[in-house]
Design a protein around this motif. Sequence first.
Motif, short mmCIF file in Angstrom:
data_model
loop_
_atom_site.label_atom_id
_atom_site.label_comp_id
_atom_site.label_asym_id
_atom_site.label_seq_id
_atom_site.Cartn_x
_atom_site.Cartn_y
_atom_site.Cartn_z
N SER A 1 0.81 -1.22 0.00
CA SER A 1 0.00 0.00 0.00
C SER A 1 0.83 1.27 0.00
O SER A 1 0.49 2.24 -0.64
CB SER A 1 -0.92 0.01 1.21
OG SER A 1 -1.78 -1.10 1.18
N LEU B 1 1.98 2.60 -3.46
CA LEU B 1 1.05 2.67 -4.58
C LEU B 1 0.54 4.08 -4.82
O LEU B 1 0.24 4.43 -5.96
CB LEU B 1 -0.13 1.73 -4.35
CG LEU B 1 -1.07 1.58 -5.55
CD1 LEU B 1 -0.30 1.10 -6.76
CD2 LEU B 1 -2.20 0.64 -5.25
N TRP C 1 -11.74 4.01 -6.60
CA TRP C 1 -11.17 2.67 -6.72
C TRP C 1 -10.73 2.46 -8.16
O TRP C 1 -11.49 2.72 -9.09
CB TRP C 1 -12.18 1.61 -6.30
CG TRP C 1 -12.45 1.59 -4.83
CD1 TRP C 1 -13.34 2.36 -4.15
CD2 TRP C 1 -11.81 0.77 -3.86
NE1 TRP C 1 -13.30 2.07 -2.81
CE2 TRP C 1 -12.37 1.08 -2.60
CE3 TRP C 1 -10.82 -0.22 -3.92
CZ2 TRP C 1 -11.97 0.46 -1.42
CZ3 TRP C 1 -10.42 -0.85 -2.75
CH2 TRP C 1 -10.99 -0.50 -1.52
N VAL D 1 -5.87 -2.59 -10.89
CA VAL D 1 -4.42 -2.73 -10.84
C VAL D 1 -4.01 -3.87 -11.75
O VAL D 1 -4.50 -4.99 -11.61
CB VAL D 1 -3.93 -3.00 -9.40
CG1 VAL D 1 -2.43 -3.21 -9.36
CG2 VAL D 1 -4.34 -1.86 -8.48
N TYR E 1 -7.67 -1.00 -6.18
CA TYR E 1 -7.00 -0.29 -5.10
C TYR E 1 -7.60 1.10 -4.95
O TYR E 1 -7.93 1.76 -5.95
CB TYR E 1 -5.50 -0.16 -5.38
CG TYR E 1 -4.75 0.64 -4.33
CD1 TYR E 1 -4.45 0.08 -3.09
CD2 TYR E 1 -4.37 1.96 -4.57
CE1 TYR E 1 -3.77 0.81 -2.13
CE2 TYR E 1 -3.69 2.69 -3.61
CZ TYR E 1 -3.40 2.11 -2.39
OH TYR E 1 -2.74 2.83 -1.44
N GLU F 1 -6.59 4.71 -3.55
CA GLU F 1 -5.47 5.54 -3.07
C GLU F 1 -5.83 6.29 -1.80
O GLU F 1 -5.04 6.37 -0.86
CB GLU F 1 -5.06 6.51 -4.17
CG GLU F 1 -3.89 7.40 -3.78
CD GLU F 1 -3.53 8.37 -4.89
OE1 GLU F 1 -2.56 9.12 -4.72
OE2 GLU F 1 -4.22 8.38 -5.93
N ASP G 1 -6.18 3.66 0.93
CA ASP G 1 -5.00 2.81 1.04
C ASP G 1 -5.40 1.36 1.31
O ASP G 1 -4.88 0.69 2.21
CB ASP G 1 -4.08 3.32 2.16
CG ASP G 1 -2.68 2.75 2.07
OD1 ASP G 1 -2.29 2.26 1.00
OD2 ASP G 1 -1.96 2.78 3.10
N ARG G 2 -6.38 0.87 0.51
CA ARG G 2 -6.91 -0.47 0.71
C ARG G 2 -7.17 -1.15 -0.64
O ARG G 2 -7.25 -0.48 -1.68
CB ARG G 2 -8.21 -0.41 1.53
CG ARG G 2 -7.99 0.12 2.94
CD ARG G 2 -9.29 0.36 3.67
NE ARG G 2 -9.03 0.93 4.99
CZ ARG G 2 -9.98 1.29 5.85
NH1 ARG G 2 -11.25 1.14 5.52
NH2 ARG G 2 -9.67 1.79 7.02
N TRP G 3 -7.33 -2.47 -0.60
CA TRP G 3 -7.51 -3.29 -1.79
C TRP G 3 -8.85 -4.04 -1.73
O TRP G 3 -9.39 -4.27 -0.66
CB TRP G 3 -6.38 -4.32 -1.90
CG TRP G 3 -5.00 -3.73 -1.89
CD1 TRP G 3 -4.31 -3.23 -0.81
CD2 TRP G 3 -4.14 -3.58 -3.01
NE1 TRP G 3 -3.07 -2.79 -1.20
CE2 TRP G 3 -2.93 -3.00 -2.53
CE3 TRP G 3 -4.25 -3.92 -4.36
CZ2 TRP G 3 -1.85 -2.73 -3.37
CZ3 TRP G 3 -3.17 -3.64 -5.20
CH2 TRP G 3 -2.00 -3.04 -4.70
N GLU H 1 -12.63 -4.93 2.25
CA GLU H 1 -11.33 -4.28 2.08
C GLU H 1 -10.21 -5.11 2.73
O GLU H 1 -10.39 -5.71 3.79
CB GLU H 1 -11.36 -2.89 2.67
CG GLU H 1 -12.33 -1.96 1.93
CD GLU H 1 -12.63 -0.68 2.67
OE1 GLU H 1 -12.15 -0.52 3.81
OE2 GLU H 1 -13.37 0.16 2.12
N ASN I 1 -5.63 -5.49 3.21
CA ASN I 1 -4.23 -5.12 2.99
C ASN I 1 -3.57 -6.25 2.23
O ASN I 1 -3.90 -7.43 2.45
CB ASN I 1 -3.49 -4.93 4.33
CG ASN I 1 -3.87 -3.65 5.03
OD1 ASN I 1 -4.09 -2.61 4.40
ND2 ASN I 1 -3.92 -3.69 6.35
#
Length: 224
Positions: free
Chosen positions: A9, A12, A42, A45, A171, A173, A176-178, A216, A218
């Motif tokens: 994270s 990115l 979102w 990626v 992702y 920004e 800061d999560r996926w 969500e 990490n």
Amino acid sequence: MTPVLLSLSLSLSALLAASAWAAPAAGAAPRADRPAAVPSGWAKVDATDLTRIAQNDGARQAPLAAGDVSAQAEEPELLAMQSLRNQKFVTTEKTYPAPHTGVLRARSDAYGGSWEGFAFEWDETTGTYALKSLANDRYVAVEKNFTGAAQNELRARSTSVGGWERFVLYYSESLDRWALQSTLNGLFVAMENNYTGSLQYALRARSTTISGSWEEFNLYTIGA
């Protein structure tokens, strides 16, 4: 050698800022490459971004299981996932009896080895990832034909990749999560924090959008 997990994270934000995959500003209209169910902010990626992120040298170290000395992955696409909902690492339950053999659950306090490791394999043609568990060398499938509380659960049980095993990686920004979206049913992967029993913390592709910490995660690279 003691295993090290490096967070994807932290690096990115700078990457997306200069990339064609940059996230739109809050309130922006949906882009053509983003389904309407994906909230603004979102972004998808791809493999190039993920590899560059994984090679970052300044990422933080994640918690490790005490005394673990398991062999380490050498490829940057080998990752560990941590649920934002309960702060637990996702594990492949390879010793579970059928029909839940290989079910994914966010239940480990720390990365301890292959049980918490996954290979994210990129497919350029479809623009999706397949996830292979390092615990049993099986691909993760969405069980859309299961019923009840187990419907759409994620299981590492496939020896090859088809529509059941394809995911889109996103992702945010700002957060800061996926997040992961199944291409089989178009739904996002959620961690079932309120389940009880053997499926407590199970992962299921059942959410129509990314609504919060349930969907969500990490991501951490597995390094030496």
